[in-house]
Design a protein around this motif. Structure first.
Motif, PDB file in Angstrom:
ATOM      1  N   GLY A   1      -9.174  -0.126 -23.649  1.00  0.00           N
ATOM      2  CA  GLY A   1     -10.642   0.316 -23.180  1.00  0.00           C
ATOM      3  C   GLY A   1     -10.534   1.354 -22.184  1.00  0.00           C
ATOM      4  O   GLY A   1      -9.082   1.450 -21.671  1.00  0.00           O
ATOM      5  N   PRO A   2     -11.485   1.922 -21.688  1.00  0.00           N
ATOM      6  CA  PRO A   2     -11.523   3.078 -20.509  1.00  0.00           C
ATOM      7  C   PRO A   2     -11.013   2.293 -19.145  1.00  0.00           C
ATOM      8  O   PRO A   2     -11.252   1.129 -18.881  1.00  0.00           O
ATOM      9  N   GLY A   3     -10.595   3.342 -18.553  1.00  0.00           N
ATOM     10  CA  GLY A   3     -10.195   2.782 -17.060  1.00  0.00           C
ATOM     11  C   GLY A   3      -9.337   3.887 -16.395  1.00  0.00           C
ATOM     12  O   GLY A   3      -9.755   4.975 -16.294  1.00  0.00           O
ATOM     13  N   ILE A   4      -8.507   3.633 -15.610  1.00  0.00           N
ATOM     14  CA  ILE A   4      -7.675   4.384 -14.754  1.00  0.00           C
ATOM     15  C   ILE A   4      -6.451   4.153 -14.783  1.00  0.00           C
ATOM     16  O   ILE A   4      -5.894   2.963 -14.989  1.00  0.00           O
ATOM     17  N   LYS A   5      -5.625   5.142 -14.207  1.00  0.00           N
ATOM     18  CA  LYS A   5      -4.186   5.175 -14.142  1.00  0.00           C
ATOM     19  C   LYS A   5      -3.671   5.634 -12.689  1.00  0.00           C
ATOM     20  O   LYS A   5      -4.032   6.593 -12.290  1.00  0.00           O
ATOM     21  N   LEU A   6      -3.158   4.376 -12.065  1.00  0.00           N
ATOM     22  CA  LEU A   6      -2.617   4.816 -10.579  1.00  0.00           C
ATOM     23  C   LEU A   6      -1.284   4.837 -10.783  1.00  0.00           C
ATOM     24  O   LEU A   6      -0.591   3.644 -10.745  1.00  0.00           O
ATOM     25  N   THR A   7      -0.661   5.780 -10.309  1.00  0.00           N
ATOM     26  CA  THR A   7       0.736   5.865 -10.170  1.00  0.00           C
ATOM     27  C   THR A   7       1.326   6.002  -8.542  1.00  0.00           C
ATOM     28  O   THR A   7       0.728   6.773  -7.816  1.00  0.00           O
ATOM     29  N   VAL A   8       1.916   4.947  -8.199  1.00  0.00           N
ATOM     30  CA  VAL A   8       2.491   4.978  -6.692  1.00  0.00           C
ATOM     31  C   VAL A   8       4.003   5.103  -6.798  1.00  0.00           C
ATOM     32  O   VAL A   8       4.830   4.322  -7.518  1.00  0.00           O
ATOM     33  N   ASP A   9       4.536   5.856  -5.780  1.00  0.00           N
ATOM     34  CA  ASP A   9       5.943   5.879  -5.688  1.00  0.00           C
ATOM     35  C   ASP A   9       6.465   6.097  -4.250  1.00  0.00           C
ATOM     36  O   ASP A   9       5.563   6.287  -3.187  1.00  0.00           O
TER      37      ASP A   9
ATOM     38  N   ASP B   1       2.373  -4.117   0.063  1.00  0.00           N
ATOM     39  CA  ASP B   1       1.513  -2.753  -0.322  1.00  0.00           C
ATOM     40  C   ASP B   1       1.093  -2.827  -1.715  1.00  0.00           C
ATOM     41  O   ASP B   1      -0.132  -2.753  -2.011  1.00  0.00           O
ATOM     42  N   LEU B   2       1.663  -3.457  -2.695  1.00  0.00           N
ATOM     43  CA  LEU B   2       1.443  -3.488  -4.063  1.00  0.00           C
ATOM     44  C   LEU B   2       0.643  -4.564  -4.100  1.00  0.00           C
ATOM     45  O   LEU B   2      -0.485  -4.523  -5.102  1.00  0.00           O
ATOM     46  N   GLN B   3       0.654  -5.595  -3.504  1.00  0.00           N
ATOM     47  CA  GLN B   3      -0.524  -6.815  -3.617  1.00  0.00           C
ATOM     48  C   GLN B   3      -1.865  -6.218  -3.274  1.00  0.00           C
ATOM     49  O   GLN B   3      -2.744  -6.462  -3.809  1.00  0.00           O
ATOM     50  N   LYS B   4      -1.868  -5.420  -1.996  1.00  0.00           N
ATOM     51  CA  LYS B   4      -3.357  -4.867  -1.677  1.00  0.00           C
ATOM     52  C   LYS B   4      -3.751  -3.971  -2.503  1.00  0.00           C
ATOM     53  O   LYS B   4      -4.847  -3.897  -2.897  1.00  0.00           O
ATOM     54  N   VAL B   5      -2.992  -3.064  -3.101  1.00  0.00           N
ATOM     55  CA  VAL B   5      -3.539  -2.131  -4.222  1.00  0.00           C
ATOM     56  C   VAL B   5      -4.061  -3.029  -5.394  1.00  0.00           C
ATOM     57  O   VAL B   5      -5.117  -2.674  -5.824  1.00  0.00           O
TER      58      VAL B   5
ATOM     59  N   ALA C   1      -8.725  -5.836 -16.264  1.00  0.00           N
ATOM     60  CA  ALA C   1      -7.505  -6.211 -16.596  1.00  0.00           C
ATOM     61  C   ALA C   1      -6.552  -5.316 -16.207  1.00  0.00           C
ATOM     62  O   ALA C   1      -6.883  -4.189 -16.081  1.00  0.00           O
ATOM     63  N   ILE C   2      -5.341  -5.687 -15.593  1.00  0.00           N
ATOM     64  CA  ILE C   2      -4.527  -4.787 -14.806  1.00  0.00           C
ATOM     65  C   ILE C   2      -2.978  -5.110 -15.353  1.00  0.00           C
ATOM     66  O   ILE C   2      -2.647  -6.347 -15.546  1.00  0.00           O
ATOM     67  N   SER C   3      -2.226  -4.271 -15.317  1.00  0.00           N
ATOM     68  CA  SER C   3      -0.829  -4.202 -15.593  1.00  0.00           C
ATOM     69  C   SER C   3      -0.084  -3.296 -14.717  1.00  0.00           C
ATOM     70  O   SER C   3      -0.844  -2.425 -14.404  1.00  0.00           O
ATOM     71  N   ILE C   4       1.268  -3.710 -14.385  1.00  0.00           N
ATOM     72  CA  ILE C   4       2.096  -2.947 -13.567  1.00  0.00           C
ATOM     73  C   ILE C   4       3.393  -2.621 -14.103  1.00  0.00           C
ATOM     74  O   ILE C   4       4.131  -3.537 -14.617  1.00  0.00           O
ATOM     75  N   ASN C   5       3.729  -1.282 -14.610  1.00  0.00           N
ATOM     76  CA  ASN C   5       5.145  -1.104 -15.503  1.00  0.00           C
ATOM     77  C   ASN C   5       5.040  -1.845 -16.850  1.00  0.00           C
ATOM     78  O   ASN C   5       6.306  -2.384 -17.012  1.00  0.00           O
ATOM     79  N   GLY C   6       3.961  -2.228 -17.272  1.00  0.00           N
ATOM     80  CA  GLY C   6       4.058  -2.870 -18.576  1.00  0.00           C
ATOM     81  C   GLY C   6       3.992  -4.272 -18.293  1.00  0.00           C
ATOM     82  O   GLY C   6       3.837  -5.000 -19.277  1.00  0.00           O
TER      83      GLY C   6
ATOM     84  N   PRO D   1      11.904  -7.596 -12.387  1.00  0.00           N
ATOM     85  CA  PRO D   1      12.273  -6.506 -11.348  1.00  0.00           C
ATOM     86  C   PRO D   1      11.589  -5.137 -11.826  1.00  0.00           C
ATOM     87  O   PRO D   1      11.668  -5.066 -12.963  1.00  0.00           O
ATOM     88  N   LEU D   2      11.028  -4.548 -11.005  1.00  0.00           N
ATOM     89  CA  LEU D   2      10.487  -3.397 -11.526  1.00  0.00           C
ATOM     90  C   LEU D   2      10.843  -2.211 -10.392  1.00  0.00           C
ATOM     91  O   LEU D   2      11.568  -2.451  -9.426  1.00  0.00           O
ATOM     92  N   VAL D   3      11.092  -0.955 -11.207  1.00  0.00           N
ATOM     93  CA  VAL D   3      11.759   0.192 -10.453  1.00  0.00           C
ATOM     94  C   VAL D   3      10.473   1.208 -10.376  1.00  0.00           C
ATOM     95  O   VAL D   3       9.718   1.371 -10.928  1.00  0.00           O
ATOM     96  N   PRO D   4      10.586   2.020  -9.212  1.00  0.00           N
ATOM     97  CA  PRO D   4       9.493   2.953  -8.842  1.00  0.00           C
ATOM     98  C   PRO D   4       9.821   4.290  -9.860  1.00  0.00           C
ATOM     99  O   PRO D   4      10.905   4.261 -10.294  1.00  0.00           O
ATOM    100  N   PRO D   5       8.867   5.078  -9.990  1.00  0.00           N
ATOM    101  CA  PRO D   5       7.350   4.850  -9.894  1.00  0.00           C
ATOM    102  C   PRO D   5       6.817   3.641 -10.442  1.00  0.00           C
ATOM    103  O   PRO D   5       6.866   3.263 -11.565  1.00  0.00           O
ATOM    104  N   TYR D   6       5.856   3.090  -9.820  1.00  0.00           N
ATOM    105  CA  TYR D   6       5.014   1.954 -10.206  1.00  0.00           C
ATOM    106  C   TYR D   6       3.770   2.384 -10.649  1.00  0.00           C
ATOM    107  O   TYR D   6       2.715   3.165 -10.445  1.00  0.00           O
TER     108      TYR D   6
END
Length: 299
Positions: A151-159, A188-192, A203-208, A230-235
């Protein structure tokens, strides 16, 4: 006025000119007499006694020859033993390498089996939610993250900041307990993520990695883990919701302002853009903490 006669100048009585190296008498003495007198006397005495140089008697010569032969035999035997042992050591090393490779292959196979079983369990859980959820089965599956959504939404890239070092977390960011290294931390990511939920994200996902109500964002050293992965930046944070209102609401929220402070004060980089369609995968694993079977015939 009579002048007094001057005594004749005697050139022979004049003192000789000083040597240029007179101030280095000790060094000159060492250079001129490099051999100590005691050693010189001992050498002269040995020459007079006939004991200097190589042994002259037959017995002494035989003893010297025997010593040389013995030393040569020891060196030869050591070299031969090392040459014989070399293939054995190489064989043992290769056996160890083969065992390590076999163990690694076995571990990789177990990891593949675990992933396959996790996928099977997740599929059955999703089917169970759909079958036993009644009229609200689809909604339950959607809210629990058991199904893929779009659906529509936003993409937030944090590095992280440019040139950020890992650091050891010993220097706090003022009083907030963050390490002053320019790296994004788990809190930081928890606050975001919490800010996006509060701003209206569905609905939210981080790096898939799909987030659910039971998802955990933690740290392991300098790595950020989402549900122990584990995730690697950018998130890349994808959120489904009203693409016009969601981004504005997040930026105006306290957590959005917090992210802006991280950018201004610590060089954390981020970009936010609206998206016409965002696709989020289903959660990889759903853990049921509490479950109660529905009685037949119950309303």
């Amino acid at each position: 006025m009579c002048g007094m006669s001057q005594p004749p100048h005697n050139r022979s009585s004049a003192s000789p000119p000083a040597r240029p190296d007179a101030s280095m008498s000790l060094l000159t003495h060492v250079m001129d007499h490099s051999l100590d007198e005691g050693y010189a006397e001992a050498s002269a005495r040995r020459e007079s006694d006939g004991t200097a140089g190589l042994p002259r008697t037959l017995k002494a010569k035989l003893g010297l020859a025997a010593g040389l032969v013995l030393a040569a035999m020891v060196v030869t035997l050591g070299a031969a033993q090392a040459r014989v042992a070399a293939p054995v050591l190489a064989k043992e090393r290769q056996e160890l390498i083969d065992r390590v490779d076999l163990a690694d292959a076995h571990a990789d196979g177990l990891e593949r089996d675990i992933e396959r079983l996790r996928g099977t369990v997740a599929d059955r859980q999703r089917e169970a939610l759909k079958q036993h959820g009644g009229e609200q089965g689809q909604l339950v599956a959607l809210l629990s993250g058991a199904t893929e959504v779009r659906g529509p939404g936003i993409k937030l890239t944090v590095d992280d900041a440019k040139g950020a070092s890992t650091g050891n977390g010993s220097k706090p960011r003022e009083n907030t307990g963050f390490s002053d290294t320019g790296r994004l931390r788990d809190h930081d990511l928890q606050k975001v993520v919490n800010g996006l939920w509060q701003s209206g994200a569905e609905a939210i996902s981080i790096n898939g990695q799909r987030l659910t109500s039971l998802s955990a964002i933690r740290a392991a050293g300098d790595a950020i883990l989402v549900d122990n992965r584990p995730l690697v930046p950018p998130y890349e944070v994808l959120a489904i919701g009203d693409k016009k209102k969601l981004g504005t609401a997040f930026q105006d929220s306290a957590d959005g302002q917090y992210l802006h402070v991280l950018q201004e004060s610590y060089g954390i980089r981020y970009t936010l853009s609206p998206e016409d369609e965002v696709r989020l995968p289903a959660a990889s694993s759903l853990t049921v903490r509490t479950a109660t079977a529905v009685e037949k015939g119950a309303s």
